[in-house]
Design an enzyme around this catalytic site. Structure first.
Site, short mmCIF file in Angstrom:
data_model
loop_
_atom_site.label_atom_id
_atom_site.label_comp_id
_atom_site.label_asym_id
_atom_site.label_seq_id
_atom_site.Cartn_x
_atom_site.Cartn_y
_atom_site.Cartn_z
CG ASP A 260 87.46 -7.83 -50.73
OD1 ASP A 260 86.93 -8.58 -51.58
OD2 ASP A 260 88.68 -7.88 -50.47
C1 BGC Z 1 89.37 -10.32 -52.84
C2 BGC Z 1 89.11 -9.23 -53.85
C3 BGC Z 1 88.33 -9.78 -55.00
C4 BGC Z 1 87.04 -10.39 -54.48
C5 BGC Z 1 86.14 -10.95 -55.55
C6 BGC Z 1 88.09 -11.06 -52.46
O1 BGC Z 1 88.37 -12.18 -51.72
O2 BGC Z 1 89.99 -9.80 -51.70
O3 BGC Z 1 90.32 -8.66 -54.27
O4 BGC Z 1 88.09 -8.81 -55.96
O5 BGC Z 1 87.36 -11.44 -53.59
O6 BGC Z 1 86.66 -12.12 -56.08
#
Ligand code: BGC
Length: 721
Positions: A260
């Protein structure tokens, strides 16, 4: 020629054989190309490929024809462009179809719609030049308070497993990778960056893993996103047990484990722990992004050069990335163009909304409204004329338009019905009941034939308004289950003024409705139904569409009734959250501990009614078949989601009262009957024994419960295995 054919045949059989045994497979011809490329790459080039080089991309190797890998959120629409370094890029044509959120999609209980939904996402991602779409989100909904429940699907692992596969295949059949997230145990937003989740092996195997396993083994998903949190002491994204042993070992996952955004905190541990691609590390947010300082950049080069980490570990990661690049036509082949924001895509979004908006209560058959007799409608509530697409965090979408409930009601009612809007409550931090707004709403309702209040949760911040209350949003959990902004008082006052009151709840799941539930006639649960949501809602309200959605989460009376809060911890202390609720998540808790929910898991009404015939259950070995006749005995065409639950009469371990092990959405004309056949395999009767560390099927007596919800069992049958 013949030899080649035989070789292909053997490979084909082998591939299907391994798939049947729950492993992903590879294609030897592609593997050979990958090896050839790897041989030509320098260590620096390999390292370049395993970390972000902008907010959503990682580096390719131009001299070898390897492109950048471009990712984009998110689970219900391709996110607007963010530029390379989080600098909003307003130039592009980046309007995409805003599909209903994951929770609304799952409420259709229709895996075919999962496929259609995924196809839209895949086609739009392709048009927008993306290689990986960062969805679906399938974390188990453990508590109504999780701020991201709207993105997720259900409290039930079986239902998730069935819905997720169609979604993934839909995306990937367009030649784009899906990215199932967040692996694993990201069931709360509070302290998501580091909270350590403790759970039993049984809870892990029975509740938290099955959706991901289905995504990998049945959906053949190309990429998976690790979660921010820790699991049993180690970060989930490079948790040796979760990634190396289970995901890549037991399930034979051959694709990419990406972090993530900012979930990697170490170099060696993360390299060895199975993470393949580091994305979004905070260094990228500095005024001058320092991508070469990522943990998987210069520091990775250093540990390989010093011999602390073997180069073969890096090779494995690059191999995975290349494998997915070949699989999605990024190298050696051309992609088709895809399509963006087409009327056909909006039609899919509308179909999902029509089948995903749940009719929870319909006293005196107040719904559907009759256009011939209902002449004036008071439409009340800030959610009635609010857009939601850009709310909630990373899953934001910028559609060309979004039909609000008020607009939808106007569109569908036509000119014969007059629609009068009052705001009713205001969305602002800490806003309570606004007596002036309530008074206006009451006056409006008094002289109307019907009052429709559109309220519930509110989609949290958009990036231009960080001061919005974040009730359904990434990074926050809800403070409690109470209706925000004084809506309880508003609804009570309106229903007093007009008994023909219908409440439409927007938002990511259950909310406390005790104060007015017995007073209002109709209640609909809309989730966030996408860009055509207002039209779909109005079609249901006026009876152009017969509702067929069902709750995918239990709707408790109060928060204290939820297993996670009663038996377990939420949100834990500053370091740990212990899932002492174990396998008793959702209805598994309510049913076993005899707690009556407000609305049960699987509940959802229709404008017609269905007769369940007597079931016949037969078994062969450890499999069973359930057969019964379903009849639409009302006057309208409609669909019923028949649900099959299994109850183990006696087991060596405590088991839930019952568990969902089969379902089917059946469409029937008035008076029509259909013979329904559902198969239950060994897994439907097994539990995970954490002493033996394996799934166990204990012979003995089982009961098959067939019903319209977890609390509305229409027939039962006995079975001996
Ligand atoms: C989220 C993800 C997301 C990523 C990119 C993170 O903060 O938890 O689900 O895909 O950001 O935006």
């Amino acid at each position: 020629m013949k030899a080649n054919f035989t070789k292909l045949l053997v490979l084909f059989v082998l591939a299907n054989f391994t798939r049947a045994f729950g492993q992903q497979t590879t294609n030897p011809a592609v593997e050979a190309k990958i090896e050839a490329l790897l041989k030509q790459m320098t260590l620096e080039e390999k390292i370049g490929m395993i970390h972000g080089n902008s907010s959503f991309t990682s580096t390719g190797v131009a001299r070898l024809g390897i492109p950048e890998l471009t990712t984009s959120d998110g689970p219900h629409g391709v996110r607007p462009e963010h530029g390379r370094d989080w600098v909003l890029d307003k130039k592009g044509n980046d309007s995409s179809t805003y599909l209903p959120v994951g929770l609304t999609l799952a409420s259709t209980w229709n895996p075919e719609l999962g496929y259609a939904f995924g196809s839209v996402l895949g086609a739009e991602a392709k048009f927008r030049g993306k290689d990986v779409i960062l969805g679906p989100g399938i974390n188990i909904i453990r508590t109504p308070l999780n701020g991201r429940n709207f993105e997720y699907m259900s409290e039930d692992p079986y239902l998730i497993s069935k819905m997720v596969v169609g979604y993934i295949k839909g995306v990937q059949d367009q030649g784009i990778s899906a990215c199932v997230k967040h692996y694993l145990a990201n069931n709360q937003e509070t302290r998501r960056d580091g909270i350590n989740v403790e759970m039993s092996e049984r809870a892990l195997r029975e509740i938290y893993l099955p959706g991901f396993k289905a995504a990998v083994v049945e959906g053949d998903v190309n990429t998976i996103m690790g979660a921010y949190n820790r699991f049993r002491g180690q970060y989930a994204t490079y948790n040796d047990y979760l990634i190396n042993k289970i995901l890549k070992g037991e399930w034979g996952f051959k694709g990419i484990v990406m972090s993530d955004w900012g979930a990697i905190h170490h170099t060696k541990e993360a390299l060895m722990g199975g993470a393949d691609l580091e994305m979004g590390t905070d260094l990228a947010m500095l005024p001058l992004p320092k991508y070469d300082k990522f943990f998987f950049a210069e520091p990775a080069l250093k540990v390989v050069r010093s011999g602390e980490v073997p180069e073969s570990i890096i090779d494995d990661k690059v191999r995975r990335i290349l494998r997915i690049m070949f699989k999605t036509n990024m190298i050696d082949a051309k992609r088709s163009a895809g399509a963006l924001s087409t009327p056909q895509h909006a039609e899919v979004a509308k179909k999902v909304a029509r089948e995903g908006i749940i009719l929870l209560q319909n006293k005196k058959n107040i719904l559907p409204l009759n256009k011939a007799t209902v002449k004036t409608i008071a439409v009340i509530g800030a959610n009635a004329n609010r857009d939601n697409a850009m709310g909630g965090g990373s899953s934001q979408v910028l559609p060309k338009y979004e039909v609000t409930p008020l607009e939808g009601l106007q569109n569908i009612a036509g000119s014969g019905v007059s629609m009068r809007f009052s705001q009713g409550y205001s969305i602002a931090r800490n806003a309570g009941a606004d007596q002036k707004l309530i008074q206006q709403a009451v006056e409006n309702a008094k002289s109307a034939d019907v009052a429709i209040i559109v309220g519930g949760w509110t989609h949290g911040y958009d990036y231009s308004k960080w001061d919005d209350n974040a009730y359904d949003a990434e990074g926050f959990d809800k403070p409690n289950m109470k209706m925000p902004f004084g809506q309880d008082d508003l609804i009570s006052a309106v229903v007093k003024a007009n008994p023909n009151t219908i409440v439409v709840l927007y938002g990511g799941g259950a909310i406390d409705v005790r104060q007015w539930v017995s007073k209002v006639k109709g209640i609909l649960q809309a989730g966030y139904p996408g860009l055509e949501g207002g039209n779909a809602l109005a079609e249901i309200i006026f009876g152009d569409v017969n509702p067929s959605a069902k709750l995918t989460v239990t709707f408790p009376k109060k928060l204290e009734d939820v297993g996670a809060h009663k038996l377990g911890e939420f949100p834990g202390d500053s370091l740990n959250v212990r899932y002492k609720d174990d396998i008793y998540v959702g209805y598994r808790y309510f049913d076993t501990y005899k707690v009556k929910p407000q609305f049960a898991f699987g509940h959802g009404l229709s404008y017609t009614s269905f007769d369940y015939g007597k079931p016949v259950v037969s078994s062969s070995g450890n499999n069973a078949t359930v057969k019964f006749t379903l009849r639409n005995n009302g006057k309208q065409a409609g669909a019923e989601v028949v649900q099959v639950y299994v109850k183990d009469k006696k087991a060596a371990v405590k088991r839930p009262e019952k568990e969902l092990k089969g379902f089917q959405k059946v469409f029937l004309q008035p008076g029509e009957s259909k013979e329904i056949t559902l198969s239950l395999d060994e897994q439907a009767f097994s539990f995970f024994d954490d002493k033996q560390m394996k799934w166990v099927l204990e012979p003995g007596d089982f009961e098959i419960l067939i019903g319209s919800s977890a609390q509305d069992i229409r027939s039962k049958a006995k079975l001996k295995l």
